[in-house]
Write a protein that holds these residues in place. Structure first.
Motif, mmCIF file in Angstrom:
data_model
loop_
_atom_site.group_PDB
_atom_site.id
_atom_site.type_symbol
_atom_site.label_atom_id
_atom_site.label_comp_id
_atom_site.label_asym_id
_atom_site.label_seq_id
_atom_site.Cartn_x
_atom_site.Cartn_y
_atom_site.Cartn_z
ATOM 1 N N ALA A 54 16.738 12.477 -0.704
ATOM 2 C CA ALA A 54 16.679 11.202 0.015
ATOM 3 C C ALA A 54 16.425 11.430 1.503
ATOM 4 C CB ALA A 54 17.979 10.431 -0.180
ATOM 5 N N LEU A 55 17.044 12.459 2.068
ATOM 6 C CA LEU A 55 16.830 12.750 3.486
ATOM 7 C C LEU A 55 15.401 13.236 3.734
ATOM 8 C CD1 LEU A 55 17.978 12.901 6.321
ATOM 9 C CD2 LEU A 55 18.860 15.194 5.798
ATOM 10 N N ALA A 56 14.882 14.075 2.830
ATOM 11 C CA ALA A 56 13.501 14.538 2.955
ATOM 12 C C ALA A 56 12.533 13.359 2.871
ATOM 13 C CB ALA A 56 13.181 15.553 1.864
ATOM 14 N N ASN A 57 12.808 12.435 1.972
ATOM 15 C CA ASN A 57 11.954 11.254 1.816
ATOM 16 C C ASN A 57 11.947 10.426 3.102
ATOM 17 O OD1 ASN A 57 10.532 9.467 -0.377
ATOM 18 N ND2 ASN A 57 11.841 8.066 0.768
ATOM 19 N N VAL A 81 7.776 20.626 13.371
ATOM 20 C CA VAL A 81 7.569 20.124 12.004
ATOM 21 C C VAL A 81 7.624 21.264 10.998
ATOM 22 C CG1 VAL A 81 5.939 18.973 10.449
ATOM 23 C CG2 VAL A 81 6.215 18.157 12.795
ATOM 24 N N GLU A 82 7.068 22.432 11.374
ATOM 25 C CA GLU A 82 7.025 23.553 10.434
ATOM 26 C C GLU A 82 8.422 24.087 10.097
ATOM 27 O OE1 GLU A 82 5.963 25.094 14.608
ATOM 28 O OE2 GLU A 82 5.517 23.362 13.317
ATOM 29 N N GLY A 130 1.708 9.505 12.310
ATOM 30 C CA GLY A 130 0.448 9.954 11.728
ATOM 31 C C GLY A 130 0.529 11.336 11.127
ATOM 32 N N ILE A 131 1.744 11.855 10.871
ATOM 33 C CA ILE A 131 1.925 13.197 10.306
ATOM 34 C C ILE A 131 2.242 13.069 8.817
ATOM 35 C CG2 ILE A 131 3.306 15.311 10.377
ATOM 36 C CD1 ILE A 131 3.905 14.683 13.313
ATOM 37 N N ASP A 132 1.460 13.760 7.998
ATOM 38 C CA ASP A 132 1.654 13.720 6.546
ATOM 39 C C ASP A 132 2.592 14.852 6.127
ATOM 40 O OD1 ASP A 132 1.566 13.635 3.837
ATOM 41 O OD2 ASP A 132 -0.604 13.858 3.633
ATOM 42 N N TRP A 133 3.839 14.508 5.883
ATOM 43 C CA TRP A 133 4.831 15.496 5.462
ATOM 44 C C TRP A 133 5.304 15.218 4.036
ATOM 45 C CZ3 TRP A 133 10.404 16.322 5.068
ATOM 46 C CH2 TRP A 133 10.786 17.654 5.264
ATOM 47 N N TRP A 134 4.574 14.338 3.347
ATOM 48 C CA TRP A 134 5.018 13.910 2.031
ATOM 49 C C TRP A 134 4.978 15.033 1.009
ATOM 50 C CZ3 TRP A 134 7.749 9.750 1.590
ATOM 51 C CH2 TRP A 134 7.585 8.713 2.505
ATOM 52 N N GLY A 135 4.003 15.928 1.112
ATOM 53 C CA GLY A 135 3.943 17.037 0.167
ATOM 54 C C GLY A 135 5.165 17.926 0.252
ATOM 55 N N GLU A 162 0.845 -1.180 0.000
ATOM 56 C CA GLU A 162 0.000 0.000 0.000
ATOM 57 C C GLU A 162 0.890 1.243 0.000
ATOM 58 O OE1 GLU A 162 -3.760 1.893 2.498
ATOM 59 O OE2 GLU A 162 -2.838 0.025 3.119
ATOM 60 N N GLY A 163 0.275 2.410 -0.123
ATOM 61 C CA GLY A 163 1.009 3.658 -0.109
ATOM 62 C C GLY A 163 1.550 4.003 1.262
ATOM 63 N N GLU A 164 2.382 5.063 1.292
ATOM 64 C CA GLU A 164 3.111 5.412 2.514
ATOM 65 C C GLU A 164 2.198 5.863 3.657
ATOM 66 O OE1 GLU A 164 3.607 6.698 -0.459
ATOM 67 O OE2 GLU A 164 5.704 6.464 -1.066
ATOM 68 N N LEU A 165 1.016 6.364 3.338
ATOM 69 C CA LEU A 165 0.145 6.941 4.365
ATOM 70 C C LEU A 165 -0.815 5.932 4.984
ATOM 71 C CD1 LEU A 165 -0.747 10.304 2.600
ATOM 72 C CD2 LEU A 165 0.982 9.902 4.347
ATOM 73 N N SER A 166 -0.765 4.683 4.551
ATOM 74 C CA SER A 166 -1.731 3.709 5.045
ATOM 75 C C SER A 166 -1.424 3.289 6.483
ATOM 76 C CB SER A 166 -1.715 2.465 4.154
ATOM 77 O OG SER A 166 -0.500 1.764 4.325
ATOM 78 N N LEU A 167 -2.492 2.975 7.214
ATOM 79 C CA LEU A 167 -2.322 2.503 8.589
ATOM 80 C C LEU A 167 -1.623 1.155 8.622
ATOM 81 C CD1 LEU A 167 -5.783 3.496 10.123
ATOM 82 C CD2 LEU A 167 -3.556 4.568 10.557
#
Length: 664
Positions: free
Chosen positions: A418-421, A398-399, A431-436, A354-359
């Motif tokens: 690569a480090l950002a990924n 996070v900001e 549970g934090i979405d930082w992918w964008g 599944e994708g990276e954000l899945s539980l």
């Protein structure tokens, strides 16, 4: 059923023997006859036998005399009988048919003796062509619906979207309603053969009324980590398809001696850098192939994001991202490799991701281990240390992480993307979405080095595959972006439009975008104005210009497309960067100058003095100069449009347009 002259003679002799027996029985004295009931039963049985043999003889005589022009079936199971009848009606012997198919006569005899039970549908299609018959008109039951349109509806009900079937599962591209409802029988048979191979669906089941469903196999035993929005049927169907492609890839790759897969992240890192100088997505791909791990790239939307199988001791990784970031591709590749190297149950339980954000992916212990492994390979065991440095620089906020990641990357000499990924992955565990944000820090790669597709072609021997399997794999590996270049009046726009329609891909037109922009600015839409406007946009920011064009036409990352009007080297280079992971191939359209100028003067009402000035423009000079040298294919605009479109689409479906700069 009588199938040849020898059987005809034998049947005729048997019929005559039964007639003689009937005559003897009828002429026997009453005293010599058996009981009246037995006598009548024997007489009726022999008369019935004679009647049946005479009917077979009449049928054969009728076929041989050419009196039967139409053959009807009640089901697909009757197809072999109809083919035998068609051979007889055409006046061909079994030897004649064998010669046309380049087979031994004994093979045709065996086929017909067993009603073609051992023949594949591909062979049946060859027989149809050799007999010169039209299957829909003469073979299929006139009252039934055996169209490809109905087949598409049936497959959709089983979870296979029609666009997937048309683009990937039909070995020949068919698009128009006429083609779908009045297709050639050989195309139908090849389509049915493909379904039979992948899903074990018989022809009668495909065109019957019973609900199609996948049998237990790779989909039912896989550990699914998939989006909830994906319907189960659609998921199972695509997993079966991907699994079959994995089998084809392994069949096309010569078997190598088994090698042990390194499980220590630093050992993997050192092995890649020792062989290739640095650890990149490309170098890691090459390293995986040296270990005997086949990497299959798929680009279809939805269902799952990656998979890995171990099949009879051989390993396949399916990469299915639709991102422009090679950092993400590298992480996914190493994530799947972890399962290949460290999961002893992979043979019986393949992994579908599944994708990276899945539980499921966030909570599964083995998934966390795979992500940790990927990070430690990339950073040679320093993933945790670098994470802590990013936390310290951002002061745990996070900001502030967007500014912290580049600082740490430069200070420690690691790749910023690569480090950002990796930081996005670590935040997803909370549970934090930082992918964008991570995506914005990950630079897409426009490299002309080896791609996953290139390496499949480098390592696979397609001659080891039969026609159906080869075409299925080639269609899955199509280069999914075609750019068309050509001088004014060459016909490139018309060709682009028709090719996009034939392939079913999105059409993006640079010229149409510039024309729309000129209109919005109140500028005249003359060729001179459009030339200057387009050139100024390219000179100021070629990448931004290309990005705006893609957005204008609603293109989505990973979506196949045809680009009309590539006129500058900088534009082509920007597209290499923006279209990752798609590969772009440039098609040059050339036409005789006399024909081209005639089109411009008469059709477009261009004055002679204007023509000379426009042809001297930088964009025109570049088309025939440096840009032409980048073309993977050249077509002639002097030929009929249908021939050119067929040439381009067949070139795409045949897997041509390989990257000459890729070396292993």
């Amino acid at each position: 059923m009588i199938k040849n002259e020898r059987q005809y003679r034998i049947t005729k002799a048997h019929a005559e023997k039964f007639r003689d027996a009937i005559r003897r029985l009828e002429s026997a004295p009453l005293a010599d006859r058996p009981h009246p009931k037995i006598y009548q039963a024997e007489l009726d049985a022999m008369r019935s036998q004679v009647s049946e043999l005479e009917e077979q003889l009449r049928d054969y005589d009728s076929l041989r005399a050419g009196e039967r022009l139409t053959l009807e079936l009640n089901s697909f199971e009757d197809l072999p009988r109809a083919l035998i009848q068609a051979r007889i009606a055409s006046g061909m012997s079994q030897e004649d048919l064998a010669e046309r198919l380049n087979l031994k006569p004994q093979q045709i005899q065996r086929y017909e003796a067993t009603d073609y039970r051992s023949a594949s549908l591909t062979r049946l299609a060859e027989v149809i062509r050799a007999l010169g018959i039209s299957v829909p008109r003469e073979i299929f039951l006139s009252g039934g619906d055996f169209s490809l349109e109905r087949l598409l509806r049936r497959l959709k009900s089983a979870g296979l979207p029609r666009e997937l079937v048309k683009r990937r599962l039909l070995t020949r591209p068919l698009g128009t309603p006429a083609e779908l409802n009045d297709s050639k029988g050989e195309v139908m048979l090849e389509a049915v053969e493909a379904m039979s191979r992948i899903f074990s669906w018989s022809p009668s089941l495909l065109f019957g009324e019973t609900l199609l469903s996948t049998i237990p196999g790779p989909a039912s035993t896989a550990r699914f980590r998939l989006p909830q929005r994906v319907r189960d049927a659609e998921l199972r169907g695509y997993v079966f398809y991907a699994h079959y492609l994995a089998l084809i890839v392994l069949q096309a790759i010569p078997m190598k001696a088994a090698r042990e897969f390194p499980q220590d992240p630093e050992e993997v890192h050192d092995a890649v850098t020792r062989l290739y100088g640095e650890l990149t997505f490309e170098s890691t791909l090459k390293y995986m192939w040296t270990l005997g791990v086949a990497i299959l790239p798929l680009n279809d939307p939805g269902t799952f994001y990656g998979a890995c199988w171990r099949i009879q001791g051989r390993s396949v990784i399916v990469l299915k991202q639709r991102t422009q970031s090679t950092a993400r591709w590298l992480h996914d590749l190493l994530h799947e490799y972890y399962h290949i190297a460290c999961d002893p149950s992979l043979e019986s339980e393949p992994v579908i991701e599944e994708g990276e954000l899945s539980l499921a992916r966030r909570d599964a212990v083995e998934e966390q281990a795979a992500d940790q492994f990927a990070g430690d390979v990339v950073f040679r065991g320093r993933a945790e240390e670098l994470t802590q440095q990013c936390v310290e620089v951002s002061q745990g906020k996070v900001e502030r992480l967007k500014q912290a990641v580049p600082i740490v990357a430069v200070r420690e000499g690691v790749d910023k993307g690569a480090l950002a990924n990796y930081m996005a992955y670590r935040l997803s565990l909370q549970g934090i979405d930082w992918w964008g944000t991570a995506h914005n820090l990950q630079k897409a790669s426009g490299t002309t080095g080896c791609t996953p597709r290139d390496l499949v072609f480098r390592y696979a021997d397609f001659s080891r595959l039969d026609v159906i399997d080869r075409d299925l794999l080639l269609r899955a590996l199509e280069p999914l972006a075609l750019g068309f270049a050509g001088l004014m009046g060459s016909g490139k726009s018309t060709i682009s439009r028709e090719v996009a329609s034939a392939l079913g891909w999105k059409l993006v037109s640079f010229g149409e975008y510039v024309r729309t922009l000129a209109r919005s600015r109140g500028l005249p839409e003359s060729r001179e104005v459009l030339q200057e406007l387009g050139a100024s946009l390219v000179e100021s920011d070629a990448e931004g210009f290309c990005r705006n064009v893609l957005v204008h036409f609603g293109w989505k990352a990973g979506e196949p497309l045809v680009l009309d009007g590539v006129r500058h080297v900088t534009v082509f280079e920007a597209l290499h960067y923006l279209l990752v992971p798609l590969e772009i191939r440039l098609v040059l359209v050339s036409v005789d100058d006399e024909v081209r100028r005639s089109r411009l003067l008469q059709r477009d009402h261009v004055a002679v003095d204007q023509l000379a000035e426009m042809e001297s423009h930088s964009s025109e000079r570049e088309v025939n100069g440096d840009l032409a040298s980048l073309a993977s294919m050249s077509v002639s605009g002097n030929r009929p449009l249908s021939e050119v479109v067929r040439e381009v689409t067949e070139w795409v479906h045949a897997g041509n347009g390989l990257n000459p700069l890729c070396s292993t």
